[in-house]
Design a protein around this motif. Structure first.
Motif, mmCIF file in Angstrom:
data_model
loop_
_atom_site.group_PDB
_atom_site.id
_atom_site.type_symbol
_atom_site.label_atom_id
_atom_site.label_comp_id
_atom_site.label_asym_id
_atom_site.label_seq_id
_atom_site.Cartn_x
_atom_site.Cartn_y
_atom_site.Cartn_z
ATOM 1 N N CYS A 144 30.336 40.106 38.545
ATOM 2 C CA CYS A 144 29.078 39.927 37.814
ATOM 3 C C CYS A 144 28.966 38.624 37.028
ATOM 4 O O CYS A 144 27.920 38.361 36.422
ATOM 5 N N THR A 145 29.995 37.787 37.014
ATOM 6 C CA THR A 145 29.915 36.521 36.282
ATOM 7 C C THR A 145 29.107 35.500 37.075
ATOM 8 O O THR A 145 29.409 35.228 38.233
ATOM 9 N N CYS A 146 28.077 34.945 36.438
ATOM 10 C CA CYS A 146 27.202 33.976 37.108
ATOM 11 C C CYS A 146 27.074 32.702 36.287
ATOM 12 O O CYS A 146 27.386 32.677 35.091
ATOM 13 N N ASP A 147 26.606 31.645 36.947
ATOM 14 C CA ASP A 147 26.378 30.388 36.248
ATOM 15 C C ASP A 147 24.994 30.398 35.596
ATOM 16 O O ASP A 147 24.284 31.403 35.627
ATOM 17 N N CYS A 206 37.540 29.473 42.630
ATOM 18 C CA CYS A 206 36.201 30.033 42.416
ATOM 19 C C CYS A 206 35.394 29.794 43.687
ATOM 20 O O CYS A 206 35.896 29.213 44.654
ATOM 21 N N GLY A 225 36.747 35.832 33.468
ATOM 22 C CA GLY A 225 35.689 36.829 33.542
ATOM 23 C C GLY A 225 35.730 37.674 34.802
ATOM 24 O O GLY A 225 36.745 37.736 35.508
ATOM 25 N N CYS A 226 34.595 38.313 35.102
ATOM 26 C CA CYS A 226 34.503 39.265 36.213
ATOM 27 C C CYS A 226 34.116 38.578 37.517
ATOM 28 O O CYS A 226 33.152 37.813 37.566
ATOM 29 N N THR A 227 34.835 38.886 38.575
ATOM 30 C CA THR A 227 34.541 38.301 39.881
ATOM 31 C C THR A 227 33.219 38.803 40.455
ATOM 32 O O THR A 227 32.593 38.131 41.270
ATOM 33 N N PRO A 274 40.528 35.596 37.154
ATOM 34 C CA PRO A 274 39.271 36.283 37.421
ATOM 35 C C PRO A 274 39.487 37.589 38.181
ATOM 36 O O PRO A 274 40.105 37.598 39.248
ATOM 37 N N TYR A 293 32.155 33.519 41.513
ATOM 38 C CA TYR A 293 33.324 33.906 42.301
ATOM 39 C C TYR A 293 32.932 34.640 43.571
ATOM 40 O O TYR A 293 31.802 35.087 43.740
ATOM 41 N N SER A 320 33.353 38.063 45.660
ATOM 42 C CA SER A 320 33.617 39.446 45.278
ATOM 43 C C SER A 320 33.429 40.372 46.471
ATOM 44 O O SER A 320 32.361 40.404 47.079
ATOM 45 N N CYS A 358 35.548 43.553 36.604
ATOM 46 C CA CYS A 358 35.554 44.187 35.285
ATOM 47 C C CYS A 358 35.390 45.701 35.385
ATOM 48 O O CYS A 358 35.070 46.251 36.442
#
Length: 218
Positions: free
Chosen positions: A184-187, A19, A180-182, A125, A194, A196, A128
């Motif tokens: 749009c996935t956020c903390d 990540c 998940g998506c590299t 990852p 990730y 992207s 999406c």
């Protein structure tokens, strides 16, 4: 580090998906120098790995049955696919972008693994469907080859669905999607988890890999 419960259920296998905070999974750090020397080119060549620091040239899939040798791939939005036999005798890491998926990198990797105990697969990852818009021509090519599930929305490819379709067609029954998506996935703070390429990251990419532990397979 992201892991798969499916692969974690196999004694004798250690694995991890990178990540942004840990480009190299911590589980691989101690043996990172032993990985194959390679150049990923979005192709379909799958290299057998038998020696530490083995020079394999241009390849996008890596298979080993040697305990203690890590195999890994570099990705930013493409599919990082990790494969392991249920008896922990063989593992593989595959880099599958749209070119590799279309041309058959996954069937090539499974063919290189040959016969043996059942294989478990973890799809890591990956960008999406909503984030992955392509040209209409490319989308039509994929729909024609893989069916409508590959292009569930106009000009949007589902790389995970295509990977799973190829795995199941080859007889792999245990498949898990993780991470998940590299793009749009956020903390919780809204920061990307990730790297992207589609989001504009041009720096270091993430590594994903696995190995057979020498302690539990001898």
């Amino acid at each position: 580090m992201v892991t798969s419960r499916l692969l974690n259920s196999i004694p004798g296998i250690r694995h991890g998906f990178g990540c942004a905070a840990a480009l190299v999974p911590p589980v691989l750090e101690n043996m990172w120098s032993l990985r194959p020397v390679k150049r990923q080119v979005h192709g379909t060549h799958v290299a057998p790995v038998e020696l530490p620091e083995q020079a394999v040239g241009e390849a996008d899939g890596f298979v080993t049955a040697v305990a203690g040798l890590p195999v890994s791939v570099i990705t930013a939005d493409c599919v990082p696919l990790l494969l392991a036999r249920r008896d922990a005798t063989q593992v593989a890491a595959v880099h599958a972008g749209w070119r590799g998926l279309y041309d058959g990198i996954i069937p090539a990797a499974l063919a290189e693994m040959g016969e043996g105990a059942p294989i478990a697969a973890a799809v890591g990852p990956t960008i999406c469907v909503e984030c992955y818009e392509v040209s209409e021509e490319l989308a039509n090519d994929f729909a024609g080859k893989f069916g409508p599930s590959a292009v569930p929305a106009f000009r949007h490819l589902d790389l995970r669905a295509i990977a799973e379709q190829q795995l199941r067609a080859a007889g792999v029954e245990e498949i898990e999607h993780v991470g998940g998506c590299t793009c749009c996935t956020c903390d919780a703070a809204g920061e990307p988890i990730y790297r992207s390429y589609r989001r504009g990251d041009r720096g270091s990419q993430m590594h994903s890999g696995l190995y057979i532990t020498s302690q539990e397979t001898t």
